[in-house]
Design a protein around this motif. Structure first.
Motif, PDB file in Angstrom:
ATOM      1  N   PHE A 104       0.267  -1.326  -5.318  1.00  0.00           N
ATOM      2  CA  PHE A 104       0.192   0.094  -4.970  1.00  0.00           C
ATOM      3  C   PHE A 104       0.387   0.251  -3.465  1.00  0.00           C
ATOM      4  N   GLU A 105       1.453   0.924  -3.103  1.00  0.00           N
ATOM      5  CA  GLU A 105       1.824   1.057  -1.704  1.00  0.00           C
ATOM      6  C   GLU A 105       1.119   2.230  -1.030  1.00  0.00           C
ATOM      7  N   GLY A 106       1.055   2.150   0.292  1.00  0.00           N
ATOM      8  CA  GLY A 106       0.683   3.299   1.104  1.00  0.00           C
ATOM      9  C   GLY A 106       1.942   4.048   1.494  1.00  0.00           C
ATOM     10  N   ALA A 107       1.831   5.005   2.386  1.00  0.00           N
ATOM     11  CA  ALA A 107       2.985   5.829   2.751  1.00  0.00           C
ATOM     12  C   ALA A 107       3.910   5.086   3.715  1.00  0.00           C
ATOM     13  N   SER A 108       3.532   4.997   4.978  1.00  0.00           N
ATOM     14  CA  SER A 108       4.406   4.366   5.960  1.00  0.00           C
ATOM     15  C   SER A 108       4.093   2.890   6.163  1.00  0.00           C
ATOM     16  N   THR A 109       2.908   2.463   5.740  1.00  0.00           N
ATOM     17  CA  THR A 109       2.535   1.056   5.823  1.00  0.00           C
ATOM     18  C   THR A 109       1.942   0.629   4.502  1.00  0.00           C
ATOM     19  N   ARG A 110       1.797  -0.675   4.314  1.00  0.00           N
ATOM     20  CA  ARG A 110       1.239  -1.174   3.074  1.00  0.00           C
ATOM     21  C   ARG A 110      -0.284  -1.155   3.121  1.00  0.00           C
ATOM     22  N   GLY A 111      -0.869  -1.152   1.950  1.00  0.00           N
ATOM     23  CA  GLY A 111      -2.284  -1.425   1.845  1.00  0.00           C
ATOM     24  C   GLY A 111      -3.215  -0.298   2.233  1.00  0.00           C
ATOM     25  N   GLN A 112      -2.811   0.922   2.064  1.00  0.00           N
ATOM     26  CA  GLN A 112      -3.706   2.042   2.353  1.00  0.00           C
ATOM     27  C   GLN A 112      -4.544   2.319   1.112  1.00  0.00           C
ATOM     28  N   GLN A 142      -3.417   7.073  -6.565  1.00  0.00           N
ATOM     29  CA  GLN A 142      -2.365   6.779  -7.532  1.00  0.00           C
ATOM     30  C   GLN A 142      -2.939   6.240  -8.838  1.00  0.00           C
ATOM     31  N   ILE A 143      -3.917   5.368  -8.730  1.00  0.00           N
ATOM     32  CA  ILE A 143      -4.526   4.781  -9.925  1.00  0.00           C
ATOM     33  C   ILE A 143      -5.260   5.844 -10.728  1.00  0.00           C
ATOM     34  N   GLY A 144      -6.045   6.685 -10.045  1.00  0.00           N
ATOM     35  CA  GLY A 144      -6.813   7.705 -10.746  1.00  0.00           C
ATOM     36  C   GLY A 144      -5.950   8.734 -11.455  1.00  0.00           C
ATOM     37  N   ASN A 145      -4.768   9.001 -10.914  1.00  0.00           N
ATOM     38  CA  ASN A 145      -3.869  10.004 -11.505  1.00  0.00           C
ATOM     39  C   ASN A 145      -2.943   9.434 -12.572  1.00  0.00           C
ATOM     40  N   ALA A 146      -2.960   8.134 -12.760  1.00  0.00           N
ATOM     41  CA  ALA A 146      -1.947   7.481 -13.586  1.00  0.00           C
ATOM     42  C   ALA A 146      -2.257   7.545 -15.079  1.00  0.00           C
ATOM     43  N   VAL A 147      -1.208   7.362 -15.858  1.00  0.00           N
ATOM     44  CA  VAL A 147      -1.328   7.112 -17.295  1.00  0.00           C
ATOM     45  C   VAL A 147      -1.515   5.608 -17.474  1.00  0.00           C
ATOM     46  N   PRO A 148      -2.499   5.158 -18.252  1.00  0.00           N
ATOM     47  CA  PRO A 148      -2.659   3.716 -18.466  1.00  0.00           C
ATOM     48  C   PRO A 148      -1.408   3.110 -19.094  1.00  0.00           C
ATOM     49  N   PRO A 149      -0.805   2.109 -18.461  1.00  0.00           N
ATOM     50  CA  PRO A 149       0.425   1.515 -19.007  1.00  0.00           C
ATOM     51  C   PRO A 149       0.279   0.992 -20.425  1.00  0.00           C
ATOM     52  N   LEU A 150      -0.910   0.487 -20.777  1.00  0.00           N
ATOM     53  CA  LEU A 150      -1.097  -0.055 -22.124  1.00  0.00           C
ATOM     54  C   LEU A 150      -0.994   1.048 -23.170  1.00  0.00           C
ATOM     55  N   MET A 151      -1.542   2.209 -22.897  1.00  0.00           N
ATOM     56  CA  MET A 151      -1.399   3.346 -23.792  1.00  0.00           C
ATOM     57  C   MET A 151       0.051   3.812 -23.829  1.00  0.00           C
ATOM     58  N   ALA A 152       0.684   3.874 -22.654  1.00  0.00           N
ATOM     59  CA  ALA A 152       2.081   4.290 -22.579  1.00  0.00           C
ATOM     60  C   ALA A 152       2.985   3.353 -23.377  1.00  0.00           C
ATOM     61  N   TYR A 153       2.671   2.059 -23.351  1.00  0.00           N
ATOM     62  CA  TYR A 153       3.463   1.054 -24.065  1.00  0.00           C
ATOM     63  C   TYR A 153       3.429   1.309 -25.576  1.00  0.00           C
TER      64      TYR A 153
END
Length: 423
Positions: free
Chosen positions: A383-391, A398-409
């Motif tokens: 999971f990337e940050g905006a202008s730098t990595r690791g934010q 991003q994680i909280g807003n996501a659809v679980p990939p296992l359910m999506a699969y």
């Protein structure tokens, strides 16, 4: 060789829904997302798939080890792969430009098989409406489904998958859903709505959602009831964390940790562990002494009494919040002896109080990697940050807003079968 089914990903976020469809064999045409950090995340994930499919996965591993920069990772990746991630808000002012970019990405593709995605959920969220003075009636996000319909009209996919929060069914006393169905029908699509829970798809999380499946009205797919699809899961939440390095509050490194022990079989079966000995984004937040004391009380209460902490039961010296009449469970342990956790939401980006690690000897909130595992993201998903990595804040959002990939699969496999029946 038969061409892969394709899809356009709208309101894509970090790509949790897309991850499931990609894993099921679909090929993305474009991802459209307004959050810059999430766009970098998807470019990195698209890069991973390109490298893996061409035998250069070791370069991606070098990135996870922090041996190369993001710029070096992207170097030599075909421009069309990186450009398939379109950083823009979907709306009247931007649609024409987005259409132009998607049209370029089509590159000879004559038919779009699928559109996936769901607008930001805050306007339909029960919690969001409860906190809003006017029940979010004036929120423009209530009407983003209108923009979704514009993409249906332009690209005429055979089917579409629309994901959103359970509050969509009751928002505006159901008027938004009625208008949505009417509009989609006007664009040539029938729909069916399903109420699902991620835990029924093997995700170790209680996450209720609405899935709308739409199809062109000239065909009638044999849709099973998604709400009745069950996965036999006897794994407890604690198994998600057992193989990760133990941390104290404030400890950890962003890149290249190793696993502590052999993983539970669940982690392999659900594609979370994937054969490489690299752990990233396993960094614990620092916490105040007061928070750590509350965490110890919360864990002790669950471990010894199987009871949740009520904020009003804390010693008065620890009760610093003025609101004593609601949100009594603002401090909550992710119980390791249950088969699913509480819902992971974007608020985890603000603090970790609702996601306390169950191991009292570590005494901290969850890391990005642990939260990602609760959402069923694979460990090589960065999971990337905006202008730098690791934010960290951007990653948690991003994680909280996501659809679980296992359910999506699971949903993607179903859609795959339905579309293949039509060809």
């Amino acid at each position: 060789m038969k061409n892969k089914l394709n899809y356009i990903d709208l309101f894509a976020g970090a790509g949790g829904l897309s991850e499931g469809f990609k894993r099921a064999g679909f090929e993305p045409i474009a991802h459209v997302e307004m959050m810059e950090a999430a766009c970098f995340t998807m470019r990195t994930r698209s890069t991973y798939y390109h490298l893996k499919e061409n035998g250069f996965e070791s370069k991606y591993h070098a990135y996870l080890r922090d041996d190369i920069t993001r710029g070096e990772l992207y170097r030599d990746i075909p421009k069309e792969i990186l450009d398939a991630v379109i950083h823009a808000p979907i709306g009247k002012a931007t649609n024409d430009a987005i259409f132009q970019q998607i049209d370029q990405n089509l590159n000879g593709i004559k038919e779009v098989d699928l559109i996936i995605g769901g607008p930001p959920c805050q306007a339909y969220s029960l919690v969001g409406r409860a906190r809003s003075e006017n029940n979010m009636k004036s929120d423009s996000r209530n009407f983003l489904y209108v923009q979704y319909a514009e993409y249906l009209q332009r690209y005429q996919p055979k089917m579409f998958v629309f994901e959103n929060v359970i509050g969509l069914k009751s928002a505006g006393e159901g008027i938004y859903l009625k208008h949505m169905e009417k509009l989609f029908k006007k664009k040539g699509y029938s729909i069916e709505l399903f109420t699902v829970n991620a835990r029924d798809f093997g995700v170790l999380q209680n996450r209720r959602r609405v899935i709308i499946i739409g199809w062109k009205m000239d065909s009638i797919p044999n849709l099973p009831d998604l709400g009745n699809l069950k996965t036999d899961n006897k794994t407890q939440v604690g198994r998600l964390f057992d193989d990760l390095p133990e941390l104290q509050a404030g400890e950890g490194v962003e890149k290249f940790r190793r696993y502590e022990k052999k993983a539970d079989e669940y982690l392999y079966n659900c594609h979370i562990r994937n054969g490489i000995d690299i752990v990233t984004q396993h960094v614990a937040r620092p916490h105040t002494d007061q928070d750590l004391e509350i965490y110890r009380i919360a864990v002790d209460k669950w471990k010894n009494k199987q009871e949740r902490l009520n904020y009003n039961d804390l010693p008065s010296r620890l009760q610093t919040h003025k609101n004593r009449k609601s949100f009594f469970d603002r401090f909550k342990v992710v119980a390791d002896d249950l088969e699913y956790s509480q819902t992971v939401v974007a608020h985890i980006a603000k603090d970790g109080h609702y996601y306390i690690h169950p191991d009292i000897t570590q005494n901290r909130s969850l890391t990005v990697r642990e939260a990602a595992r609760l959402q069923s993201f694979p460990d090589d998903f960065y999971f990337e940050g905006a202008s730098t990595r690791g934010q960290r804040t951007a990653a948690f959002t991003q994680i909280g807003n996501a659809v679980p990939p296992l359910m999506a699969y699971s949903i993607a496999n179903l859609i795959n079968e339905l579309l293949c029946q039509r060809t």
